[in-house]
Enzyme design. Structure first.
Site, short mmCIF file in Angstrom:
data_model
loop_
_atom_site.label_atom_id
_atom_site.label_comp_id
_atom_site.label_asym_id
_atom_site.label_seq_id
_atom_site.Cartn_x
_atom_site.Cartn_y
_atom_site.Cartn_z
N LYS A 57 0.80 -1.23 0.00
CA LYS A 57 0.00 0.00 0.00
C LYS A 57 0.84 1.28 0.00
CE LYS A 57 -4.42 -1.34 0.26
NZ LYS A 57 -5.48 -0.85 -0.66
N GLY A 212 -15.81 -13.14 0.76
CA GLY A 212 -15.75 -11.80 0.18
C GLY A 212 -15.53 -11.83 -1.31
N ASP A 214 -16.97 -10.40 -3.89
CA ASP A 214 -17.69 -9.36 -4.62
C ASP A 214 -17.16 -9.15 -6.02
OD1 ASP A 214 -15.59 -8.39 -2.76
OD2 ASP A 214 -15.87 -6.50 -3.81
N SER A 308 1.00 -9.75 -0.62
CA SER A 308 0.76 -8.31 -0.54
C SER A 308 1.18 -7.65 0.77
CB SER A 308 -0.71 -8.01 -0.81
OG SER A 308 -1.53 -8.69 0.13
#
Length: 325
Positions: A57, A212, A214, A308
């Protein structure tokens, strides 16, 4: 015949790489004969758990924040995040001499909140399951005159995240498949932008937690689909709907989505610790879980994974990987 320029291009990712040089870490690419033998392929692990703030990030946060005007920086930066983007914006703001206010869920991992505060940010909390973090952050930014740096819905953020994959293929050359986690979709959108431009034959596969999914549902429907806020150990992927900008890229660039369960994520974390000697958080472990469980199917010769992040405290890591609770 007219063509539309995509919102993020390889040139944008390369420009982000130049801006990040000397600021972000060029993270290592790990190899393991044990993993290669288990997978039946040559596996290259891009270890973003060694990035500043412990996750990819920082790349996007700094790329976006460093482009703000002196006036914007003097007024401060706002962001919303469950943890890793929060830390990234807090550190980027500190590096640039700005203040940061971060909207975080009340149940964010304590270690991530403590790290965010440690970088000097002010924390404002909300209820993940009943509140709207975007609305809270936008209202806060408007009230205080702050500039909002979102976790994925911004071209500069997406381009910054794509530098992880750019570094990977610069080191490895062309890959047959690239696996990366999917939360809001910024990492995989930036990664696919870079990799597909350089090596069009590379298949880019996203990995989501089963609870999750989506993005998987949205890709199947051809439009963004909202789900209830997922309850999963992969807190960095506990989103209920893909980003509008990221989905516009991912529906064009991704070759598929695979799902992994929480128990499989735990096993991947345990494998990384015991056999690879690295610590990865649940969201960072999802690509490895997909690989170890064979979710991707028969593997071609050369495969890349983006791990990540590694932001997890010792107590939670022991709880997840030791007892399986």
């Amino acid at each position: 015949m007219t063509t539309t320029t995509p919102p993020v291009t390889l040139d944008d990712v390369r420009a982000a790489a130049e801006r990040l040089e000397g600021v972000a870490h060029r993270t290592p690419v790990l190899r393991s004969r044990t993993l290669d033998a288990l997978a039946g392929a040559e596996i290259h692990l891009k270890c973003e758990n060694f990035q500043r703030v412990g996750a990819f990030k920082f790349r996007g946060a700094y790329n976006a924040a460093s482009r703000l005007t002196p006036g914007q920086l003097s007024r401060g930066i706002a962001a919303y995040s469950s943890g890793n983007h929060a830390q990234a914006v807090a550190l980027a703001a500190r590096e640039l001499g700005a203040t940061a206010v971060i909207v975080m869920p009340e149940d964010a991992p304590p270690s991530k909140r403590a790290a965010t505060e440690g970088y000097g940010a002010e924390i404002v909390t909300y209820d993940r399951y009943g509140g709207d973090r975007v609305a809270v952050a936008e209202a806060l930014a408007a009230e205080r005159g702050l500039t909002l740096v979102p976790p994925y819905e911004h071209p500069h953020v997406i381009a910054g995240q794509g530098t992880a994959a750019l570094e990977l293929v610069e080191e490895t050359g062309a890959l047959d498949v690239l696996l990366a986690p999917v939360g809001g979709g910024g990492l995989i959108a930036g990664s696919a932008t870079a990799v597909k431009a350089l090596h069009p034959g590379t298949r880019v596969i996203g990995v989501e937690p089963e609870a999750g999914d989506d993005t998987r549902r949205s890709l199947e429907a051809g439009r963004r689909v909202a789900i209830p806020v997922p309850r999963t150990i992969a807190d960095g992927q506990a989103l209920h709907i893909p980003g509008e900008l990221t989905f516009s890229l991912n529906r064009r660039l991704l070759d598929g989505i695979v799902l992994v369960g929480d128990d499989e994520i735990r096993e991947a974390m345990r494998f990384a610790f015991e056999r690879l000697k690295i610590v990865i958080e649940p969201s960072g472990a999802t690509p490895l879980a997909a690989l170890l469980t064979g979710r991707v199917g028969p593997l071609p010769p050369r495969v890349g994974l983006i791990l990540s992040g590694g932001n997890i405290d010792a107590a939670r890591f022991a709880r997840l990987c030791g007892s399986g609770a």
